[in-house]
Design a protein around this motif. Sequence first.
Motif, mmCIF file in Angstrom:
data_model
loop_
_atom_site.group_PDB
_atom_site.id
_atom_site.type_symbol
_atom_site.label_atom_id
_atom_site.label_comp_id
_atom_site.label_asym_id
_atom_site.label_seq_id
_atom_site.Cartn_x
_atom_site.Cartn_y
_atom_site.Cartn_z
ATOM 1 N N THR A 188 1.589 9.330 -5.797
ATOM 2 C CA THR A 188 2.009 10.632 -5.528
ATOM 3 C C THR A 188 2.992 11.092 -6.611
ATOM 4 O O THR A 188 2.897 12.269 -7.354
ATOM 5 N N GLU A 189 4.212 10.281 -7.041
ATOM 6 C CA GLU A 189 5.145 10.766 -7.816
ATOM 7 C C GLU A 189 4.693 10.924 -9.170
ATOM 8 O O GLU A 189 5.152 11.818 -9.922
ATOM 9 N N LEU A 190 3.649 9.990 -9.572
ATOM 10 C CA LEU A 190 3.148 10.157 -11.020
ATOM 11 C C LEU A 190 1.999 11.020 -11.038
ATOM 12 O O LEU A 190 1.547 11.203 -12.505
ATOM 13 N N GLY A 191 1.298 11.403 -9.903
ATOM 14 C CA GLY A 191 0.116 12.250 -10.055
ATOM 15 C C GLY A 191 -0.996 11.362 -10.803
ATOM 16 O O GLY A 191 -1.974 12.076 -11.327
ATOM 17 N N VAL A 192 -1.179 10.239 -10.304
ATOM 18 C CA VAL A 192 -2.307 9.453 -10.760
ATOM 19 C C VAL A 192 -2.994 8.776 -9.573
ATOM 20 O O VAL A 192 -2.702 8.786 -8.269
ATOM 21 N N SER A 193 -4.104 8.050 -9.684
ATOM 22 C CA SER A 193 -4.805 7.709 -8.515
ATOM 23 C C SER A 193 -4.082 6.453 -8.116
ATOM 24 O O SER A 193 -3.225 5.867 -8.872
ATOM 25 N N VAL B 33 -1.424 1.020 -9.301
ATOM 26 C CA VAL B 33 -1.321 -0.503 -9.298
ATOM 27 C C VAL B 33 -1.199 -1.024 -10.536
ATOM 28 O O VAL B 33 -0.615 -1.626 -10.916
ATOM 29 N N GLY B 34 -2.228 -0.571 -11.393
ATOM 30 C CA GLY B 34 -2.167 -1.091 -12.912
ATOM 31 C C GLY B 34 -0.953 -0.540 -13.579
ATOM 32 O O GLY B 34 -0.396 -1.581 -14.473
ATOM 33 N N ASP C 185 0.910 -1.129 0.081
ATOM 34 C CA ASP C 185 0.095 -0.055 0.019
ATOM 35 C C ASP C 185 0.847 1.164 0.095
ATOM 36 O O ASP C 185 0.563 2.227 -0.679
ATOM 37 N N ALA C 186 1.966 1.282 0.991
ATOM 38 C CA ALA C 186 2.762 2.452 1.034
ATOM 39 C C ALA C 186 3.584 2.603 -0.035
ATOM 40 O O ALA C 186 3.691 3.866 -0.871
ATOM 41 N N MET C 187 3.795 1.533 -0.843
ATOM 42 C CA MET C 187 4.689 1.634 -2.221
ATOM 43 C C MET C 187 3.853 2.255 -3.118
ATOM 44 O O MET C 187 4.175 3.103 -4.034
ATOM 45 N N MET C 188 2.443 1.884 -3.303
ATOM 46 C CA MET C 188 1.797 2.378 -4.160
ATOM 47 C C MET C 188 1.108 3.903 -4.013
ATOM 48 O O MET C 188 0.853 4.601 -5.097
ATOM 49 N N GLU C 189 1.013 4.070 -2.929
ATOM 50 C CA GLU C 189 0.611 5.514 -2.346
ATOM 51 C C GLU C 189 1.916 6.153 -2.996
ATOM 52 O O GLU C 189 1.598 7.518 -3.324
ATOM 53 N N LYS C 190 3.073 5.960 -2.780
ATOM 54 C CA LYS C 190 4.395 6.902 -3.250
ATOM 55 C C LYS C 190 4.381 6.822 -4.592
ATOM 56 O O LYS C 190 4.559 8.053 -5.231
ATOM 57 N N ARG C 191 3.792 5.826 -5.430
ATOM 58 C CA ARG C 191 4.084 5.875 -6.759
ATOM 59 C C ARG C 191 2.840 6.598 -7.377
ATOM 60 O O ARG C 191 3.240 7.459 -8.243
#
Length: 263
Positions: free
Chosen positions: A201-206, A211-212, A193-199
């Motif tokens: 934020t960095e990419l500006g996507v949901s 995840v996708g 979850d933390a990895m995907m939340e960071k990703r």
Amino acid sequence: MDLELTGRTALITGGDSGIGWHTAKLLVEEGARVAITDVDQAALDAAAAGLPGEVLAVAADLTDPADVARLHREVTAALGDPEILVHAAGVTGAQGLFHEVDEDGWRTTMEVDFFAAVRVVRVFVDGMRRRGRGRIVLLASEDAVQPYVDELPYCAAKAAVLSLVKGLSKTYGGEGVLVNAVSPAFIATPMTDAMMEKRSTELGVSVQEAVGGFLDEERPFMELKRRGEPEEVAAVIAFLVSERASFVNGSNYRVDSGSVATI
């Protein structure tokens, strides 16, 4: 299927959430007496309260040998020597390309993801040997055999876990202590979850889009095209610690949707 776990005693590290918590839940439902541990007592108490039965919750820092020794004393005083040990505690650790990760990043990651396993097994295996029966499952990862360049400390630690499992299985299998590994890939846990939340934020996507994108770009061989659920890993662990796996020793069970590309 009756896993014949009624009355068995188990310790699960990393038991306050994710794979550890779901494993505890399944073992309790199967009739085992369970202790869980992690670093935060409040989080452990909350986790224990959500389990379907009485569960012993003992906080411990697995990077501290003295605290691991205290954990052993408290668990054995309450439950006796555990017959089952599931080591699910772990962190993503230091991330970045090799030249971007300093020595402290390597040491911290190895302390949590490898040496903690060594310490926990060391203090609990003798009780299993005295019984002439034990089941140990250490959580590894797809990363152990399929390393990713931005998380090499984690990959190396999990590869070391696989080697440890094979060595332990050869050392103690003849005494009735069976040791195996389970290697998940991209499971829906607080860590990912933390990895995907960071990703996100960095990419500006949901988060869902993160995840996708991660599945498409980083884990193309996960054929089910989703994160795994922790209970799907817990089911494999429960089998391995049961009497139904009495001829399984030194194995690595991948729960990875096909993520590891080799046979």
